[in-house]
Design a protein around this motif. Sequence first.
Motif, PDB file in Angstrom:
ATOM      1  N   CYS A  49      -0.450  -0.724   0.656  1.00  0.00           N
ATOM      2  CA  CYS A  49      -1.216  -1.972   0.684  1.00  0.00           C
ATOM      3  C   CYS A  49      -2.701  -1.692   0.906  1.00  0.00           C
ATOM      4  CB  CYS A  49      -0.685  -2.920   1.759  1.00  0.00           C
ATOM      5  SG  CYS A  49      -0.902  -2.328   3.440  1.00  0.00           S
ATOM      6  N   ALA A  50      -3.520  -2.674   0.561  1.00  0.00           N
ATOM      7  CA  ALA A  50      -4.976  -2.543   0.677  1.00  0.00           C
ATOM      8  C   ALA A  50      -5.408  -2.393   2.132  1.00  0.00           C
ATOM      9  CB  ALA A  50      -5.659  -3.747   0.037  1.00  0.00           C
ATOM     10  N   ARG A  51      -4.698  -3.054   3.037  1.00  0.00           N
ATOM     11  CA  ARG A  51      -5.049  -2.946   4.458  1.00  0.00           C
ATOM     12  C   ARG A  51      -4.927  -1.501   4.931  1.00  0.00           C
ATOM     13  NH1 ARG A  51      -1.840  -5.363   9.589  1.00  0.00           N
ATOM     14  NH2 ARG A  51      -3.343  -4.730  11.144  1.00  0.00           N
ATOM     15  N   ARG A  52      -3.873  -0.837   4.509  1.00  0.00           N
ATOM     16  CA  ARG A  52      -3.663   0.572   4.880  1.00  0.00           C
ATOM     17  C   ARG A  52      -4.794   1.444   4.332  1.00  0.00           C
ATOM     18  NH1 ARG A  52      -0.440   3.500   8.192  1.00  0.00           N
ATOM     19  NH2 ARG A  52       0.283   5.415   7.269  1.00  0.00           N
ATOM     20  N   ARG A  53      -5.181   1.174   3.122  1.00  0.00           N
ATOM     21  CA  ARG A  53      -6.286   1.903   2.477  1.00  0.00           C
ATOM     22  C   ARG A  53      -7.568   1.745   3.298  1.00  0.00           C
ATOM     23  NH1 ARG A  53     -10.277   0.658  -1.573  1.00  0.00           N
ATOM     24  NH2 ARG A  53     -10.537   2.394  -2.989  1.00  0.00           N
ATOM     25  N   GLU A  55      -7.797   0.893   6.538  1.00  0.00           N
ATOM     26  CA  GLU A  55      -7.640   1.524   7.850  1.00  0.00           C
ATOM     27  C   GLU A  55      -7.881   3.027   7.763  1.00  0.00           C
ATOM     28  OE1 GLU A  55      -4.446  -1.523   9.923  1.00  0.00           O
ATOM     29  OE2 GLU A  55      -3.689   0.157   8.731  1.00  0.00           O
ATOM     30  N   ILE A  56      -7.432   3.635   6.700  1.00  0.00           N
ATOM     31  CA  ILE A  56      -7.660   5.073   6.506  1.00  0.00           C
ATOM     32  C   ILE A  56      -9.158   5.350   6.406  1.00  0.00           C
ATOM     33  CG2 ILE A  56      -7.382   6.962   4.840  1.00  0.00           C
ATOM     34  CD1 ILE A  56      -4.516   5.763   4.318  1.00  0.00           C
ATOM     35  N   ALA A  57      -9.864   4.558   5.621  1.00  0.00           N
ATOM     36  CA  ALA A  57     -11.318   4.739   5.487  1.00  0.00           C
ATOM     37  C   ALA A  57     -12.019   4.537   6.823  1.00  0.00           C
ATOM     38  CB  ALA A  57     -11.863   3.785   4.437  1.00  0.00           C
ATOM     39  N   GLU A  58     -11.545   3.591   7.614  1.00  0.00           N
ATOM     40  CA  GLU A  58     -12.146   3.332   8.927  1.00  0.00           C
ATOM     41  C   GLU A  58     -11.985   4.528   9.854  1.00  0.00           C
ATOM     42  OE1 GLU A  58     -11.162   0.338  12.592  1.00  0.00           O
ATOM     43  OE2 GLU A  58     -11.121  -0.501  10.568  1.00  0.00           O
ATOM     44  N   VAL A  59     -10.790   5.099   9.884  1.00  0.00           N
ATOM     45  CA  VAL A  59     -10.538   6.268  10.727  1.00  0.00           C
ATOM     46  C   VAL A  59     -11.411   7.439  10.275  1.00  0.00           C
ATOM     47  CG1 VAL A  59      -8.804   8.015  11.343  1.00  0.00           C
ATOM     48  CG2 VAL A  59      -8.210   5.577  11.394  1.00  0.00           C
ATOM     49  N   VAL A  60     -11.500   7.655   8.981  1.00  0.00           N
ATOM     50  CA  VAL A  60     -12.324   8.747   8.464  1.00  0.00           C
ATOM     51  C   VAL A  60     -13.785   8.540   8.843  1.00  0.00           C
ATOM     52  CG1 VAL A  60     -13.151   9.910   6.370  1.00  0.00           C
ATOM     53  CG2 VAL A  60     -10.733   9.297   6.593  1.00  0.00           C
ATOM     54  N   HIS A  61     -14.275   7.322   8.723  1.00  0.00           N
ATOM     55  CA  HIS A  61     -15.674   7.024   9.089  1.00  0.00           C
ATOM     56  C   HIS A  61     -15.926   7.337  10.564  1.00  0.00           C
ATOM     57  CE1 HIS A  61     -19.606   5.244   9.127  1.00  0.00           C
ATOM     58  NE2 HIS A  61     -19.224   4.500  10.161  1.00  0.00           N
ATOM     59  N   TYR A  70     -15.900   8.467  -0.342  1.00  0.00           N
ATOM     60  CA  TYR A  70     -15.487   7.979  -1.652  1.00  0.00           C
ATOM     61  C   TYR A  70     -13.978   7.784  -1.567  1.00  0.00           C
ATOM     62  CZ  TYR A  70     -14.746   7.489  -6.609  1.00  0.00           C
ATOM     63  OH  TYR A  70     -14.380   6.995  -7.835  1.00  0.00           O
ATOM     64  N   ASN A  71     -13.574   6.525  -1.505  1.00  0.00           N
ATOM     65  CA  ASN A  71     -12.173   6.190  -1.289  1.00  0.00           C
ATOM     66  C   ASN A  71     -11.498   5.928  -2.630  1.00  0.00           C
ATOM     67  OD1 ASN A  71      -9.719   5.233  -0.435  1.00  0.00           O
ATOM     68  ND2 ASN A  71     -10.568   3.940   1.171  1.00  0.00           N
ATOM     69  N   ASP A  72     -10.762   6.924  -3.112  1.00  0.00           N
ATOM     70  CA  ASP A  72     -10.051   6.812  -4.380  1.00  0.00           C
ATOM     71  C   ASP A  72      -8.543   6.661  -4.151  1.00  0.00           C
ATOM     72  OD1 ASP A  72     -10.008   6.715  -7.179  1.00  0.00           O
ATOM     73  OD2 ASP A  72      -9.532   8.845  -7.330  1.00  0.00           O
ATOM     74  N   ILE A  73      -8.190   6.106  -2.980  1.00  0.00           N
ATOM     75  CA  ILE A  73      -6.788   5.873  -2.659  1.00  0.00           C
ATOM     76  C   ILE A  73      -6.302   4.673  -3.460  1.00  0.00           C
ATOM     77  CG2 ILE A  73      -5.170   5.236  -0.837  1.00  0.00           C
ATOM     78  CD1 ILE A  73      -7.072   6.665   1.135  1.00  0.00           C
ATOM     79  N   LYS A  74      -5.167   4.841  -4.119  1.00  0.00           N
ATOM     80  CA  LYS A  74      -4.590   3.785  -4.952  1.00  0.00           C
ATOM     81  C   LYS A  74      -3.540   3.010  -4.167  1.00  0.00           C
ATOM     82  CE  LYS A  74      -6.650   5.369  -8.683  1.00  0.00           C
ATOM     83  NZ  LYS A  74      -8.019   5.560  -8.364  1.00  0.00           N
ATOM     84  N   VAL A  75      -3.526   1.693  -4.379  1.00  0.00           N
ATOM     85  CA  VAL A  75      -2.509   0.846  -3.770  1.00  0.00           C
ATOM     86  C   VAL A  75      -1.371   0.711  -4.770  1.00  0.00           C
ATOM     87  CG1 VAL A  75      -1.990  -1.454  -2.880  1.00  0.00           C
ATOM     88  CG2 VAL A  75      -4.216  -0.404  -2.405  1.00  0.00           C
ATOM     89  N   THR A  76      -0.186   1.137  -4.355  1.00  0.00           N
ATOM     90  CA  THR A  76       0.989   1.036  -5.218  1.00  0.00           C
ATOM     91  C   THR A  76       2.003   0.145  -4.528  1.00  0.00           C
ATOM     92  OG1 THR A  76       1.915   3.037  -4.249  1.00  0.00           O
ATOM     93  CG2 THR A  76       0.672   3.299  -6.274  1.00  0.00           C
ATOM     94  N   GLU A  77       2.275  -0.973  -5.149  1.00  0.00           N
ATOM     95  CA  GLU A  77       3.247  -1.909  -4.601  1.00  0.00           C
ATOM     96  C   GLU A  77       4.644  -1.303  -4.721  1.00  0.00           C
ATOM     97  OE1 GLU A  77       2.470  -4.790  -3.100  1.00  0.00           O
ATOM     98  OE2 GLU A  77       0.352  -4.450  -3.478  1.00  0.00           O
ATOM     99  N   ALA A  78       5.373  -1.327  -3.645  1.00  0.00           N
ATOM    100  CA  ALA A  78       6.737  -0.808  -3.647  1.00  0.00           C
ATOM    101  C   ALA A  78       7.687  -1.989  -3.476  1.00  0.00           C
ATOM    102  CB  ALA A  78       6.921   0.199  -2.523  1.00  0.00           C
ATOM    103  N   GLY A  79       7.952  -2.651  -4.570  1.00  0.00           N
ATOM    104  CA  GLY A  79       8.820  -3.813  -4.532  1.00  0.00           C
ATOM    105  C   GLY A  79      10.259  -3.457  -4.817  1.00  0.00           C
ATOM    106  N   GLU A  80      11.071  -4.493  -4.905  1.00  0.00           N
ATOM    107  CA  GLU A  80      12.481  -4.338  -5.233  1.00  0.00           C
ATOM    108  C   GLU A  80      12.623  -3.800  -6.652  1.00  0.00           C
ATOM    109  OE1 GLU A  80      15.273  -5.060  -3.359  1.00  0.00           O
ATOM    110  OE2 GLU A  80      13.868  -5.244  -1.691  1.00  0.00           O
ATOM    111  N   PRO A  81      13.654  -3.027  -6.912  1.00  0.00           N
ATOM    112  CA  PRO A  81      13.888  -2.551  -8.273  1.00  0.00           C
ATOM    113  C   PRO A  81      14.089  -3.742  -9.216  1.00  0.00           C
ATOM    114  CG  PRO A  81      15.325  -1.432  -6.717  1.00  0.00           C
ATOM    115  CD  PRO A  81      14.618  -2.498  -5.958  1.00  0.00           C
TER     116      PRO A  81
END
Length: 88
Positions: A49-53, A55-61, A70-81
Amino acid sequence: MTADHSSGAPQYQVAAVRRALAEDDRTAEQGIKVTVRGDTILLSGDVECARRRDEIAEVVHEVVPAMRIYNDIKVTEAGEPTGREEFR
C-alpha cells in the motif's frame, strides 16, 4: 534519536538504512533494495500500500536526512484471486 549517516562510505549508508528499515516498528521491512548514488538514496521494491511506501521513505529520511531520496517503490495490490490457477 537516530544518528545521521549521510556522510561516510556508501556501504555504511546502505547498511544503516537497511538496519533501520528492518528494526523500525513502522516498517519491519527487509524486502526493499537500497542503493547509494552520490548524495541520493535509491529505494526500490514492492509494497502492499501507499502508506507503507511513505513510511519507508520517512524512516530513511530520519537515518540520512541530508541525502535526497528517490523512492521507486511500487505499490502492488494483493487482492483475492480472480480466477482458477491450473498446475501442469
